[in-house]
Design a protein around this motif. Structure first.
Motif, mmCIF file in Angstrom:
data_model
loop_
_atom_site.group_PDB
_atom_site.id
_atom_site.type_symbol
_atom_site.label_atom_id
_atom_site.label_comp_id
_atom_site.label_asym_id
_atom_site.label_seq_id
_atom_site.Cartn_x
_atom_site.Cartn_y
_atom_site.Cartn_z
ATOM 1 N N SER A 77 0.885 -1.189 -0.161
ATOM 2 C CA SER A 77 0.165 -0.127 0.044
ATOM 3 C C SER A 77 0.928 1.137 -0.045
ATOM 4 O O SER A 77 2.188 1.174 0.677
ATOM 5 N N GLN A 78 0.115 2.362 -0.540
ATOM 6 C CA GLN A 78 1.154 3.477 -0.596
ATOM 7 C C GLN A 78 2.039 3.964 0.781
ATOM 8 O O GLN A 78 1.449 3.708 1.764
ATOM 9 N N GLY A 79 2.915 4.754 0.509
ATOM 10 C CA GLY A 79 3.471 5.249 1.689
ATOM 11 C C GLY A 79 2.668 6.340 2.311
ATOM 12 O O GLY A 79 1.965 6.936 1.791
ATOM 13 N N THR A 80 3.230 6.407 3.779
ATOM 14 C CA THR A 80 2.433 7.514 4.463
ATOM 15 C C THR A 80 3.235 8.468 5.173
ATOM 16 O O THR A 80 2.695 9.362 5.950
ATOM 17 N N PHE A 81 4.406 8.356 5.059
ATOM 18 C CA PHE A 81 5.358 9.185 5.630
ATOM 19 C C PHE A 81 5.098 10.585 5.289
ATOM 20 O O PHE A 81 5.187 11.195 4.067
ATOM 21 N N GLN A 82 4.941 11.465 6.102
ATOM 22 C CA GLN A 82 4.876 12.846 5.865
ATOM 23 C C GLN A 82 6.194 13.539 5.739
ATOM 24 O O GLN A 82 6.632 14.218 6.749
ATOM 25 N N TRP A 83 6.674 13.650 4.688
ATOM 26 C CA TRP A 83 8.089 14.242 4.474
ATOM 27 C C TRP A 83 8.391 15.557 4.982
ATOM 28 O O TRP A 83 9.366 15.797 5.509
ATOM 29 N N ILE A 84 7.524 16.476 4.449
ATOM 30 C CA ILE A 84 8.039 17.784 5.111
ATOM 31 C C ILE A 84 6.918 18.276 6.243
ATOM 32 O O ILE A 84 7.322 19.498 6.825
ATOM 33 N N SER A 85 5.807 17.334 6.516
ATOM 34 C CA SER A 85 4.851 17.936 7.685
ATOM 35 C C SER A 85 4.697 16.999 8.829
ATOM 36 O O SER A 85 4.068 17.211 9.616
ATOM 37 N N SER A 86 5.642 16.014 8.813
ATOM 38 C CA SER A 86 5.755 15.003 10.107
ATOM 39 C C SER A 86 5.849 15.984 11.261
ATOM 40 O O SER A 86 6.726 16.964 11.260
#
Lengths: 369, 276
Positions: free
Chosen positions: A149-158
């Protein structure tokens, strides 16, 4: 002859005079003005600004007051941005340079590809990377290629933060960070059997450790309440874009250095039966030390200029990717707190000066020789 | 024997695969920008984000050009003017620091170079204040800033270049009785064309790409392209096709320079670091 020389010197000075005056006013004069403004309560641009001298109160507020907690996280971000940008670009750049060093066919094309991001502005690359790293953007789609399933990491808004420490212990943390640097120097001096340097470095490390573990606990905490800061995962997105943009530059620097090593060094290493690995680790890389020094200064300098990239990727209001330059901009031009903005600028300037002034003294001495 | 040749061949192949993969990695942002810019806004979603557009459309480019045209014009005026003026400063300063050294000139040179290493935040507020008082907030102020703060790097580039010209050429000029200025105009300037190209390209790229002053020292009608793009692509509800098209349009002038005159661009890039 003497007369002619003094006349020519006069001409030279006259020709340089416009530049000298411009630099004196716009660089040195303005630095002085900013330093002075940072010690006032200047708020709001007007024809007749009110500036009352208040000493170091703005700095005290930035480092200790509750409302400026965000600025302290920005400073922590600056350190992590700098460390990772340096490590990422230098290591990756060196690898690329070694790859290209072995006279590859069509080397020019590869070099062009590795270096083209350098021609782009941070605003252009930031705009594109913002899309690549958006929650609905490209990178998070990659796991779907493999049936996940698609990645869920919030690259800039974590909002996650790791490696947290308490700002109350800031002096201890600083001492330990500097100690780590000197331990690296120490190991280096032991390997090189440099007795004088070994002695000096071990004394420095010992003093720092004594301070961190024995003296610091006896001191009162740096601020009244507990306050956690650490490495914001949201900065990873910015770092990825920055490393992508600048590792080609590091490659160009290193490649020029590798090419500068004379062919005879390489030949004799080969005749001695040195493998390629030993050639690079034992001969080439140690010889590249001056280039690494320049690269460190340049990259550290760039990490202080991340303003554009962060602005384009995360905007000015994302607290997790913050940087003192962004906060300086909003404080000065949005909130009109000019004195506080000046103080932030001075802190940034001091950070840069720590790298630049030694570098400039070094190259000045080299020119005189 | 055959096995060593085979293993060498295998090594060779692995080596090229690695290089090509890294190249692909570097090109991903361009690829994504291109395909996204050609999609209609409704066709952009996560699942197809890497795929080529099924119905390519120029609508993103049309929007971006309409929006960015005035900014592009500002950027061309700004960049060309500031580049030409600062190159002239660099040529004459470099001539003095390289060929007419006097007591203290090295010190002045070092103090000048300091100006190119400072984080510009430290001069931003007085600069803005001064330009405001001189009524120069806008393109003229931005040109002034780029010329003044460009002096250190252009001087360094020209100086490094003139250091390579042997002094004997100047001596022969002096014996012929040529004066200080004649030597510069007749002997040095004609030899300087390559360094004008390097400096011109360097300054053009830097000024075209600059953002901090652009956003702080100009107002709406004088904003250059970087500010225009950041407005087109900023905010929350982004039309990704428009912003990718905008990014491509803003990058075209500098990418053209890089592709066609890359040699000179790299010379400028390396000049400040791997010199002497």
């Amino acid at each position: 002859m003497g007369k002619k020389n003094s006349k020519e010197t006069l001409y030279s000075v006259l020709i340089l005079l416009p530049s000298i005056i411009l630099i004196a006013v716009f660089v040195y004069g303005f630095i002085g003005t900013t330093i002075y403004s940072s010690m006032t309560d200047w708020k709001g641009m007007s024809v007749d600004p009110i500036k009352n001298f208040i000493g170091l109160d703005n700095y005290k507020s930035l480092f200790t007051s509750f409302i400026n907690k965000g600025f302290r996280q920005d400073l922590v971000n600056t350190v992590t941005y700098t460390i990772f940008l340096l490590a990422g670009t230098l290591i990756f750049g060196l690898l690329l340079a070694i790859l290209l060093d072995r006279s590859v066919k069509k080397e020019g094309i590869y070099r062009t590809i590795f270096l083209y991001p350098m021609a782009l502005s941070f605003i252009v690359s930031g705009t594109v990377w913002r899309w690549l790293l958006a929650p609905s953007g490209g990178l998070n789609a990659i796991p779907t290629w493999f049936g996940n399933s698609q990645g869920t990491f919030q690259w800039i808004s974590s909002k996650k933060q790791i490696w947290q420490f308490n700002w109350q212990n800031i002096f201890k943390v600083l001492a330990l960070v500097i100690a780590v640097v000197f331990i690296i120097f120490l190991i280096n001096s032991i390997i090189n059997e440099n007795k004088k340097a070994t002695k000096r470095n071990s004394i420095v490390v010992a003093i720092l450790l004594i301070f961190a573990f024995i003296i610091q606990p006896l001191l009162p905490p740096a601020i009244a309440t507990e306050e956690l800061h650490g490495f914001n995962l949201a900065t990873i997105g910015i770092l990825l874009a920055g490393i992508w943009q600048y590792s080609g530059y590091a490659m160009a620097l290193y490649l020029a250095g590798l090419r500068g090593l004379s062919a005879s060094i390489k030949e004799s290493a080969k005749l001695d039966g040195a493998s390629e690995f030993t050639y690079y680790t034992k001969i080439a890389i140690p010889n590249l030390k001056p280039i690494t020094m320049s690269a460190v200064v340049i990259m550290a300098h760039i990490s202080l200029k991340l303003f554009d990239l962060i602005y384009a990727m995360a905007g000015t209001d994302n607290a997790f990717t913050g940087h003192p330059s962004i906060r300086m901009y909003t404080t000065t031009f949005r909130a009109n707190k000019l004195a506080l903005g000046s103080a932030m600028a001075v802190i940034l300037f001091i950070c840069a000066a720590m790298f630049i002034i030694p570098y400039m003294i070094h190259s000045h001495k080299e020119r005189l020789q | 024997m055959a096995s060593t040749i085979n293993s060498r061949k295998a090594k060779h192949i692995i080596y090229y695969v690695v290089i090509v993969l890294i190249c692909a990695l570097f090109l991903v942002p361009i690829y994504m920008a291109l395909i996204t810019s050609l999609k209609a806004r409704a066709d952009i979603n996560l699942l197809t984000s890497w795929k080529f557009p099924t119905n390519p459309t120029g609508i993103g480019f049309k929007h971006a050009i309409l929006k960015l045209a005035p900014y592009l014009k500002n950027s061309f005026v700004l960049t060309i003017t500031a580049t030409v003026i600062s190159a002239l400063f660099g040529a004459i300063n470099g001539y003095i620091f390289s060929k007419n050294k006097f007591k203290g000139s090295e010190m002045i040179f070092t103090l000048m170079l300091f100006g190119m290493f400072i984080p510009y935040q430290i001069i931003l507020i007085p600069l803005f204040d001064t330009l405001r008082r001189l009524n120069m907030v806008g393109l003229s102020g931005l040109i002034l800033a780029h010329v003044v703060y460009g002096i250190p790097i252009v001087t360094l580039l020209f100086r490094n270049f003139y250091d390579q010209i042997p002094n004997s050429i100047l001596e022969s000029g002096r014996i012929d009785g040529a004066s200080y200025f004649t030597i510069f105009v007749r002997l040095i300037l004609p030899l300087s064309i390559p360094s004008f190209v390097v400096v011109g390209i360097w300054q053009f790229t830097q000024i075209w790409n600059e953002f901090l002053w652009a956003i702080c020292l100009t107002s709406q009608e004088s904003n250059p392209i970087t500010v225009g793009l950041s407005q087109l692509a900023g905010g929350q509800a982004v039309a990704w096709n428009d912003s990718m098209a905008g990014a491509i349009i803003s990058a075209i002038p500098v990418l053209c320079i890089y592709i066609f005159l890359g040699k000179y661009f790299i010379q400028g890039l390396l000049a400040g670091s791997v010199k002497e």
